[in-house]
Write a protein that holds these residues in place. Structure first.
Motif, PDB file in Angstrom:
ATOM      1  N   SER A  38       0.734  -1.131   0.152  1.00 39.24           N
ATOM      2  CA  SER A  38      -0.155  -0.149  -0.123  1.00 39.24           C
ATOM      3  C   SER A  38       0.863   1.306  -0.165  1.00 39.24           C
ATOM      4  N   ALA A  39       2.174   1.075  -0.350  1.00 40.69           N
ATOM      5  CA  ALA A  39       3.053   2.368  -0.174  1.00 40.69           C
ATOM      6  C   ALA A  39       2.928   3.064  -1.504  1.00 40.69           C
ATOM      7  N   PRO A  40       3.176   4.372  -1.260  1.00 44.62           N
ATOM      8  CA  PRO A  40       2.979   5.236  -2.398  1.00 44.62           C
ATOM      9  C   PRO A  40       3.933   4.491  -3.440  1.00 44.62           C
ATOM     10  N   ASP A  41       3.439   4.545  -4.866  1.00 44.53           N
ATOM     11  CA  ASP A  41       4.353   4.079  -5.758  1.00 44.53           C
ATOM     12  C   ASP A  41       4.008   4.680  -7.179  1.00 44.53           C
ATOM     13  N   HIS A  42       4.521   5.613  -7.681  1.00 47.49           N
ATOM     14  CA  HIS A  42       4.215   6.296  -8.790  1.00 47.49           C
ATOM     15  C   HIS A  42       4.305   5.282 -10.131  1.00 47.49           C
ATOM     16  N   ARG A  43       3.108   5.238 -10.852  1.00 42.99           N
ATOM     17  CA  ARG A  43       3.134   4.475 -11.913  1.00 42.99           C
ATOM     18  C   ARG A  43       2.821   2.849 -11.579  1.00 42.99           C
ATOM     19  N   ALA A  44       2.561   2.772 -10.178  1.00 42.75           N
ATOM     20  CA  ALA A  44       2.624   1.316  -9.852  1.00 42.75           C
ATOM     21  C   ALA A  44       3.749   0.132 -10.240  1.00 42.75           C
ATOM     22  N   LEU A  45       4.767   0.832 -10.189  1.00 49.75           N
ATOM     23  CA  LEU A  45       6.136  -0.034 -10.657  1.00 49.75           C
ATOM     24  C   LEU A  45       6.378  -1.258  -9.797  1.00 49.75           C
ATOM     25  N   ARG A  46       5.940  -0.966  -8.316  1.00 47.95           N
ATOM     26  CA  ARG A  46       6.256  -1.994  -7.307  1.00 47.95           C
ATOM     27  C   ARG A  46       8.122  -2.267  -7.382  1.00 47.95           C
ATOM     28  N   PRO A  47       8.719  -1.209  -7.307  1.00 48.55           N
ATOM     29  CA  PRO A  47      10.102  -1.206  -7.414  1.00 48.55           C
ATOM     30  C   PRO A  47      10.837  -1.935  -6.152  1.00 48.55           C
ATOM     31  N   TRP A  48      10.339  -3.118  -5.702  1.00 46.96           N
ATOM     32  CA  TRP A  48      10.888  -3.601  -4.909  1.00 46.96           C
ATOM     33  C   TRP A  48      10.395  -5.364  -4.742  1.00 46.96           C
ATOM     34  N   ARG A  49      11.657  -6.003  -3.933  1.00 45.34           N
ATOM     35  CA  ARG A  49      11.205  -7.352  -3.790  1.00 45.34           C
ATOM     36  C   ARG A  49      11.817  -7.715  -2.370  1.00 45.34           C
ATOM     37  N   PHE A  50      11.351  -8.508  -1.578  1.00 37.99           N
ATOM     38  CA  PHE A  50      11.816  -8.774  -0.265  1.00 37.99           C
ATOM     39  C   PHE A  50      12.321 -10.174  -0.226  1.00 37.99           C
ATOM     40  N   LEU A  51      13.405 -10.363   0.663  1.00 37.88           N
ATOM     41  CA  LEU A  51      13.886 -11.714   0.793  1.00 37.88           C
ATOM     42  C   LEU A  51      13.865 -11.922   2.423  1.00 37.88           C
ATOM     43  N   LEU A  52      13.194 -12.920   2.816  1.00 42.19           N
ATOM     44  CA  LEU A  52      12.994 -13.394   4.216  1.00 42.19           C
ATOM     45  C   LEU A  52      13.943 -14.207   4.543  1.00 42.19           C
ATOM     46  N   VAL A  53      14.668 -13.855   5.709  1.00 38.78           N
ATOM     47  CA  VAL A  53      16.045 -14.504   6.118  1.00 38.78           C
ATOM     48  C   VAL A  53      15.618 -14.866   7.612  1.00 38.78           C
ATOM     49  N   GLN A  54      15.352 -16.284   8.137  1.00 37.16           N
ATOM     50  CA  GLN A  54      15.177 -16.551   9.353  1.00 37.16           C
ATOM     51  C   GLN A  54      15.812 -18.130   9.612  1.00 37.16           C
ATOM     52  N   GLY A  55      16.158 -18.572  10.663  1.00 42.94           N
ATOM     53  CA  GLY A  55      16.231 -19.920  11.184  1.00 42.94           C
ATOM     54  C   GLY A  55      17.705 -19.974  10.576  1.00 42.94           C
ATOM     55  N   GLU A  56      18.405 -21.063  10.123  1.00 42.57           N
ATOM     56  CA  GLU A  56      19.871 -21.248   9.776  1.00 42.57           C
ATOM     57  C   GLU A  56      20.297 -20.375   8.610  1.00 42.57           C
ATOM     58  N   ALA A  57      19.218 -19.871   8.014  1.00 38.99           N
ATOM     59  CA  ALA A  57      19.776 -18.831   6.895  1.00 38.99           C
ATOM     60  C   ALA A  57      20.384 -17.597   7.143  1.00 38.99           C
ATOM     61  N   ARG A  58      20.143 -17.045   8.657  1.00 40.96           N
ATOM     62  CA  ARG A  58      20.554 -16.111   9.363  1.00 40.96           C
ATOM     63  C   ARG A  58      22.108 -16.059   9.217  1.00 40.96           C
TER      64      ARG A  58
END
Length: 189
Positions: A38-58
């Motif tokens: 729901s963040a402001p995002d001009h032209r709905a580019l969605r200029p992001w992605r997220f990596l979840l790091v938990q458990g042993e991956a930390r």
């Protein structure tokens, strides 16, 4: 006072060393990620992605941070390298903030970076609303080309930092806020 107003006026970071289990998961994690959308995002580019790091991956992320630091600082003492290795272990969940920048004449890179920042802030606010703590962290590792490659980022992507999340183990400190009018003036042309 309205709960949303209260949340905004009392937003705070929780130091990573004060974030314990449990971390957000299931419906709570879904709500946190949905808040980013729901963040402001001009032209709905969605200029992001997220990596979840938990458990042993930390620990594996810690190895990447340590190796990147060793390459950047070949003369560094072992203690400083080990400090980098331990950073991801301070909280049970990390959300890496990847700026997935796109070519768009109407939305320059700086505006896309601001959208990533807004998405991160939305996640932090949702986490706090759900009773979790978080802090946005960055540092040298975020700008390190070797670290970005080890994480599998594409050439046009940047690591904008990461959110450390978990359950606060201490009460938040009351923070005084400056008067907004000292930063505000009216422009009359």
């Amino acid at each position: 006072m309205n709960a949303a107003i209260e949340l905004l006026l009392n937003r705070h970071s929780t130091p990573a060393k004060h974030l314990g289990a449990p971390a957000p998961e299931g419906e709570h994690l879904d709500l946190i990620l949905r808040a980013a959308m729901s963040a402001p995002d001009h032209r709905a580019l969605r200029p992001w992605r997220f990596l979840l790091v938990q458990g042993e991956a930390r620990a594996r992320l810690g190895d990447i941070f340590a190796e990147g630091y060793r390459c950047r600082h070949p003369e560094a003492e072992a203690e400083l390298i080990e400090r980098q290795r331990g950073k991801p272990l301070r909280s049970p969940l990390l959300i890496l903030l990847i700026a997935h920048l796109q070519e768009c004449a109407k939305v320059p890179e700086w505006e896309q970076m601001m959208a990533v920042g807004a998405a991160a802030e939305h996640m932090q606010l949702m986490a706090q609303a759900l009773g979790y703590g978080s802090v946005w962290l960055s540092g040298e590792s975020c700008g390190d080309a070797w670290v970005r490659q080890a994480l599998g980022l594409l050439p046009h992507e940047r690591l904008a930092g990461y959110l450390a999340m978990g359950t606060p183990t201490v009460e938040p400190l009351t923070k005084s806020r400056p008067d907004p009018w000292t930063f505000t003036e009216e422009w009359t042309g």
